[in-house]
Design a protein around this motif. Sequence first.
Motif, PDB file in Angstrom:
ATOM      1  N   PRO A  97       0.828  -1.219   0.000  1.00 37.01           N
ATOM      2  CA  PRO A  97       0.000   0.000   0.000  1.00 37.01           C
ATOM      3  C   PRO A  97       0.855   1.259   0.000  1.00 37.01           C
ATOM      4  O   PRO A  97       1.972   1.275   0.517  1.00 37.01           O
ATOM      5  N   ARG A  98       0.301   2.293  -0.561  1.00 36.02           N
ATOM      6  CA  ARG A  98       1.077   3.527  -0.712  1.00 36.02           C
ATOM      7  C   ARG A  98       1.458   4.135   0.631  1.00 36.02           C
ATOM      8  O   ARG A  98       2.551   4.687   0.773  1.00 36.02           O
ATOM      9  N   TRP A  99       0.576   4.048   1.608  1.00 39.09           N
ATOM     10  CA  TRP A  99       0.897   4.642   2.899  1.00 39.09           C
ATOM     11  C   TRP A  99       2.013   3.877   3.591  1.00 39.09           C
ATOM     12  O   TRP A  99       2.804   4.475   4.352  1.00 39.09           O
ATOM     13  N   ARG A 100       2.134   2.581   3.323  1.00 44.74           N
ATOM     14  CA  ARG A 100       3.250   1.819   3.886  1.00 44.74           C
ATOM     15  C   ARG A 100       4.560   2.170   3.193  1.00 44.74           C
ATOM     16  O   ARG A 100       5.621   2.180   3.827  1.00 44.74           O
ATOM     17  N   VAL A 101       4.480   2.440   1.902  1.00 43.50           N
ATOM     18  CA  VAL A 101       5.677   2.910   1.197  1.00 43.50           C
ATOM     19  C   VAL A 101       6.149   4.221   1.797  1.00 43.50           C
ATOM     20  O   VAL A 101       7.351   4.428   2.048  1.00 43.50           O
ATOM     21  N   LEU A 102       5.202   5.134   2.064  1.00 41.71           N
ATOM     22  CA  LEU A 102       5.556   6.433   2.630  1.00 41.71           C
ATOM     23  C   LEU A 102       6.174   6.276   4.017  1.00 41.71           C
ATOM     24  O   LEU A 102       7.218   6.881   4.307  1.00 41.71           O
ATOM     25  N   LEU A 103       5.554   5.462   4.883  1.00 40.84           N
ATOM     26  CA  LEU A 103       6.103   5.274   6.223  1.00 40.84           C
ATOM     27  C   LEU A 103       7.453   4.567   6.180  1.00 40.84           C
ATOM     28  O   LEU A 103       8.364   4.902   6.954  1.00 40.84           O
ATOM     29  N   GLU A 290       0.745  11.526   2.555  1.00 43.62           N
ATOM     30  CA  GLU A 290      -0.024  10.319   2.240  1.00 43.62           C
ATOM     31  C   GLU A 290      -1.205  10.640   1.335  1.00 43.62           C
ATOM     32  O   GLU A 290      -1.507   9.891   0.404  1.00 43.62           O
ATOM     33  N   ARG A 291      -1.869  11.760   1.586  1.00 50.39           N
ATOM     34  CA  ARG A 291      -2.984  12.155   0.735  1.00 50.39           C
ATOM     35  C   ARG A 291      -2.508  12.447  -0.684  1.00 50.39           C
ATOM     36  O   ARG A 291      -3.160  12.056  -1.659  1.00 50.39           O
ATOM     37  N   SER A 292      -1.371  13.117  -0.791  1.00 51.36           N
ATOM     38  CA  SER A 292      -0.840  13.410  -2.110  1.00 51.36           C
ATOM     39  C   SER A 292      -0.408  12.134  -2.841  1.00 51.36           C
ATOM     40  O   SER A 292      -0.676  11.987  -4.040  1.00 51.36           O
ATOM     41  N   LEU A 293       0.210  11.215  -2.122  1.00 45.87           N
ATOM     42  CA  LEU A 293       0.654   9.964  -2.743  1.00 45.87           C
ATOM     43  C   LEU A 293      -0.542   9.096  -3.138  1.00 45.87           C
ATOM     44  O   LEU A 293      -0.502   8.400  -4.157  1.00 45.87           O
ATOM     45  N   ARG A 294      -1.606   9.155  -2.354  1.00 49.97           N
ATOM     46  CA  ARG A 294      -2.794   8.359  -2.673  1.00 49.97           C
ATOM     47  C   ARG A 294      -3.429   8.826  -3.988  1.00 49.97           C
ATOM     48  O   ARG A 294      -3.937   8.001  -4.767  1.00 49.97           O
ATOM     49  N   ASN A 295      -3.412  10.139  -4.235  1.00 43.70           N
ATOM     50  CA  ASN A 295      -4.021  10.674  -5.458  1.00 43.70           C
ATOM     51  C   ASN A 295      -3.065  10.740  -6.627  1.00 43.70           C
ATOM     52  O   ASN A 295      -3.432  11.242  -7.687  1.00 43.70           O
ATOM     53  N   LEU A 296      -1.849  10.244  -6.427  1.00 44.77           N
ATOM     54  CA  LEU A 296      -0.829  10.328  -7.498  1.00 44.77           C
ATOM     55  C   LEU A 296      -1.092   9.275  -8.555  1.00 44.77           C
ATOM     56  O   LEU A 296      -1.319   8.098  -8.250  1.00 44.77           O
ATOM     57  N   ASP A 297      -1.063   9.705  -9.806  1.00 44.57           N
ATOM     58  CA  ASP A 297      -1.267   8.791 -10.929  1.00 44.57           C
ATOM     59  C   ASP A 297       0.085   8.179 -11.325  1.00 44.57           C
ATOM     60  O   ASP A 297       0.955   8.875 -11.844  1.00 44.57           O
ATOM     61  N   LEU A 298       0.242   6.897 -11.042  1.00 42.23           N
ATOM     62  CA  LEU A 298       1.496   6.213 -11.374  1.00 42.23           C
ATOM     63  C   LEU A 298       1.456   5.587 -12.758  1.00 42.23           C
ATOM     64  O   LEU A 298       2.443   5.031 -13.202  1.00 42.23           O
TER      65      LEU A 298
END
Length: 298
Positions: A97-103, A290-298
Amino acid sequence: MKSQIRTVSLKEFSDRFRSGWVIGCIVVWLAAVGLTSFFGLVQIGRIGFQGYERTVISLLNLVQYLVPLLALLIGHDLLVGEREDRTLAYLVANGVPRWRVLLGKYAGAALTLAFSLLLGFGVAGAAIGFGARDQNYSSFLTLTLSGLVLGLIFLSAALLISSLSRTRVQSLVFSLLVWGGAVFAFDLLALGALVSFATPAAQQEIDIACDPMHVNAVATDVHAAFEAPSDAQQEMTRKRTASRMSWLWLNPVDLFRSVNLQQHLKTPVPWPVMLFSIIGWIGLSLFLGERSLRNLDL
């Protein structure tokens, strides 16, 4: 969950170690602390290790400039670098998950910063203790720990900038702007407020937090013996000043200065202000990242 965050963080730390960041930061702090302590009194003809107290006063400006800058340089490409290298999409595609990548990224960069800072200050501090035969290391320990917390705050800000930027260069430019704003521009704005409003309370607070050369912090009033207030008046003034210093949470650099100068100023920084600033800045930066990474289009 913990294993994924730990894997990402250890991978980040190992990448930083192989790239030379860790060794470079250790060398920087060893040189900064050691040379400042050894040559700090060369202008009066003395060469040799100073005690912890004099070393802390000499190092304060250097730490408040270098620690935020190093933290921003370490963290500015944490996410945007992975995005440019196409590895961020690979991590997400493999079920992380993206939030785990961020943490995980933040934990790995924080480990890099903490390892280099604590090791550099620890070795140099031990050398100062043996060289100057000084055992009163409380002020030096306060400088080290508060410097680490200052670095963690700016590291979270760098992570937020990295999540919002499209390229490494853009992230680096924004990081340098944040560094200049926090270290230099905020104090100029505070001094501008002093000139505009010219209130005694504002003057005292700005002198405490924004005195870059610490002249006001350690100056001795030659008239103090003749104009010394009573103990009750001193206690009332101390409490009033402490209650008015709640604005320090706005800038972590000023909070760092005040924490390390509170023994000289005889004005303790309120614990709620410190905790609110630390938790607020780190928590807000990670949440927005986290909010920015969640909405990021990869």
